[in-house]
Design an enzyme around this catalytic site. Structure first.
Site, PDB file in Angstrom:
ATOM      1  N   ASP A  88       0.519   3.429   4.144  1.00 57.89           N
ATOM      2  CA  ASP A  88      -0.603   3.913   3.520  1.00 57.89           C
ATOM      3  C   ASP A  88      -1.433   4.674   4.598  1.00 57.89           C
ATOM      4  O   ASP A  88      -2.164   5.628   4.642  1.00 57.89           O
ATOM      5  CB  ASP A  88      -1.268   3.011   2.618  1.00 57.89           C
ATOM      6  N   LYS A  92      -7.430   6.258  10.593  1.00 56.52           N
ATOM      7  CA  LYS A  92      -8.717   6.093  10.838  1.00 56.52           C
ATOM      8  C   LYS A  92      -8.763   5.592  12.402  1.00 56.52           C
ATOM      9  O   LYS A  92      -8.788   4.797  12.829  1.00 56.52           O
ATOM     10  CB  LYS A  92      -9.268   4.789  10.249  1.00 56.52           C
ATOM     11  N   ASP A 132      -4.807   1.728  10.712  1.00 60.05           N
ATOM     12  CA  ASP A 132      -6.247   1.614  11.122  1.00 60.05           C
ATOM     13  C   ASP A 132      -6.506   0.960  12.262  1.00 60.05           C
ATOM     14  O   ASP A 132      -6.500   1.772  13.421  1.00 60.05           O
ATOM     15  CB  ASP A 132      -6.347   0.607   9.774  1.00 60.05           C
ATOM     16  N   GLY A 164       0.874  -1.196   0.025  1.00 58.80           N
ATOM     17  CA  GLY A 164      -0.006   0.030  -0.017  1.00 58.80           C
ATOM     18  C   GLY A 164       0.917   1.168  -0.017  1.00 58.80           C
ATOM     19  O   GLY A 164       0.437   2.361  -0.494  1.00 58.80           O
ATOM     20  N   ARG A 190      -5.381   0.685  -7.133  1.00 60.53           N
ATOM     21  CA  ARG A 190      -4.215   1.409  -6.371  1.00 60.53           C
ATOM     22  C   ARG A 190      -3.496   2.373  -7.270  1.00 60.53           C
ATOM     23  O   ARG A 190      -2.767   3.236  -6.745  1.00 60.53           O
ATOM     24  CB  ARG A 190      -2.970   0.107  -6.057  1.00 60.53           C
ATOM     25  N   PHE A 200     -14.128   1.942   4.342  1.00 59.43           N
ATOM     26  CA  PHE A 200     -13.053   1.328   3.530  1.00 59.43           C
ATOM     27  C   PHE A 200     -12.554   2.198   2.293  1.00 59.43           C
ATOM     28  O   PHE A 200     -13.492   2.358   1.369  1.00 59.43           O
ATOM     29  CB  PHE A 200     -13.343  -0.129   3.081  1.00 59.43           C
ATOM     30  N   VAL A 201     -11.299   2.621   2.099  1.00 55.85           N
ATOM     31  CA  VAL A 201     -10.775   3.425   0.669  1.00 55.85           C
ATOM     32  C   VAL A 201      -9.917   2.647   0.127  1.00 55.85           C
ATOM     33  O   VAL A 201      -9.381   1.778   0.430  1.00 55.85           O
ATOM     34  CB  VAL A 201     -10.435   4.676   1.493  1.00 55.85           C
TER      35      VAL A 201
HETATM   36  P1  5GP Z   1      -3.968  -2.035  10.542  1.00 57.96           P
HETATM   37  O1  5GP Z   1      -2.846  -3.128  10.929  1.00 57.96           O
HETATM   38  O2  5GP Z   1      -3.702  -0.741  11.087  1.00 57.96           O
HETATM   39  O3  5GP Z   1      -5.474  -2.665  11.026  1.00 57.96           O
HETATM   40  O4  5GP Z   1      -4.101  -2.228   9.105  1.00 57.96           O
HETATM   41  C1  5GP Z   1      -2.933  -1.724   8.361  1.00 57.96           C
HETATM   42  C2  5GP Z   1      -3.065  -1.992   6.747  1.00 57.96           C
HETATM   43  O5  5GP Z   1      -4.304  -2.640   6.579  1.00 57.96           O
HETATM   44  C3  5GP Z   1      -2.942  -0.767   6.060  1.00 57.96           C
HETATM   45  O6  5GP Z   1      -1.624  -0.702   5.751  1.00 57.96           O
HETATM   46  C4  5GP Z   1      -3.592  -1.077   4.750  1.00 57.96           C
HETATM   47  O7  5GP Z   1      -2.935  -1.823   4.104  1.00 57.96           O
HETATM   48  C5  5GP Z   1      -4.722  -2.003   5.251  1.00 57.96           C
HETATM   49  N1  5GP Z   1      -5.925  -1.021   5.277  1.00 57.96           N
HETATM   50  C6  5GP Z   1      -6.555  -0.595   6.402  1.00 57.96           C
HETATM   51  N2  5GP Z   1      -7.737  -0.031   6.186  1.00 57.96           N
HETATM   52  C7  5GP Z   1      -7.602   0.060   4.961  1.00 57.96           C
HETATM   53  C8  5GP Z   1      -8.867   0.703   3.859  1.00 57.96           C
HETATM   54  O8  5GP Z   1      -9.680   1.540   4.229  1.00 57.96           O
HETATM   55  N3  5GP Z   1      -8.600   0.400   2.467  1.00 57.96           N
HETATM   56  C9  5GP Z   1      -7.290  -0.496   2.033  1.00 57.96           C
HETATM   57  N4  5GP Z   1      -7.441  -0.531   0.683  1.00 57.96           N
HETATM   58  N5  5GP Z   1      -6.387  -0.975   3.004  1.00 57.96           N
HETATM   59  C10 5GP Z   1      -6.720  -0.809   4.212  1.00 57.96           C
HETATM   60 MG    MG Z   2      -0.422  -1.642   4.174  1.00 58.06          MG
END
Ligand code: 5GP
Ligand code: MG
Length: 180
Positions: free
Chosen positions: A100, A131, A103, A43, A165, A152-153
């Site tokens: 990117d 987020k 989350d 990402g 992407r 979700f983006v």
């Molecule tokens: P985390 O470990 O913080 O939950 O998630 C991180 C990874 O999940 C990000 O680096 C990304 O790759 C993916 N991710 C989280 N939210 C989104 C979203 O809204 N869209 C997309 N495409 N990927 C997300």
């Molecule tokens: Mg990622």
């Protein structure tokens, strides 16, 4: 492609301006230091490239691949797997992890821990998106582009099933795309 997007959350110009501001901040904070930028695949690839082009200071970069997502879908599994580790030596370097989106925080908390275990002198985080409503692990970005709602983006590096992407903006997919 564009016809699958219901709403643009951050447009290309907003991203461009914010990336330039972030690069300035980073240059100022790391003045005279050699930085190791670490992009989290997949990402982060667009964001890292744009940030790197704007930085004036000395830096090298590397990529790691870590994923808390399965290969399909939009729900984080919560467990993080390291798919590709660092290849350049890290010892004594100031590391800036570029991703990117922040989350749940699981990925970046894992990645920052991994970089510390490799001997980084300091580890900071730069993400395009945040987020906060989704956070499960207490972690914040040191450099942040935009805070967005819990949706979700896709675009600007972020994909859905590997696609979208290449969109130059960050947007939300139409419901019909999920259901098809
Ligand atoms: P985390 O470990 O913080 O939950 O998630 C991180 C990874 O999940 C990000 O680096 C990304 O790759 C993916 N991710 C989280 N939210 C989104 C979203 O809204 N869209 C997309 N495409 N990927 C997300
Ligand atoms: Mg990622």
């Amino acid at each position: 492609m564009d016809e699958d997007v219901s709403r643009v959350l951050v447009n290309a110009n907003e991203i461009k301006d914010r990336v330039a501001e972030l690069a300035e901040e980073i240059d100022r904070d790391y003045l005279g230091q050699k930085l190791l930028l670490v992009g989290v695949l997949r990402g982060a690839f667009v964001f890292l490239a744009d940030i790197a082009k704007k930085l004036k200071g000395r830096f090298i970069f590397d990529f790691i691949s870590a994923s808390s997502y399965g290969p399909v879908g939009t729900e984080s599994s919560g467990s993080v797997k390291l798919l590709k580790g660092i290849t350049d030596p890290v010892d004594g370097l100031d590391v800036l992890v570029v991703d990117d989106i922040l989350d749940t925080g699981a990925t970046l908390s894992f990645v920052t821990g991994y970089m510390r275990s490799k001997g980084a002198k300091s580890v900071k985080i730069c993400t395009l998106l945040n987020k906060p409503d989704r956070r499960k692990v207490p972690i914040n970005a040191d450099y942040l582009g935009f805070t967005i709602p819990d949706e979700f983006v896709v675009g600007y590096g972020l994909g859905y099933n590997g696609e979208y992407r290449n969109l130059p903006y960050v947007g939300v997919l139409k419901d019909s795309v999920w259901k098809s």
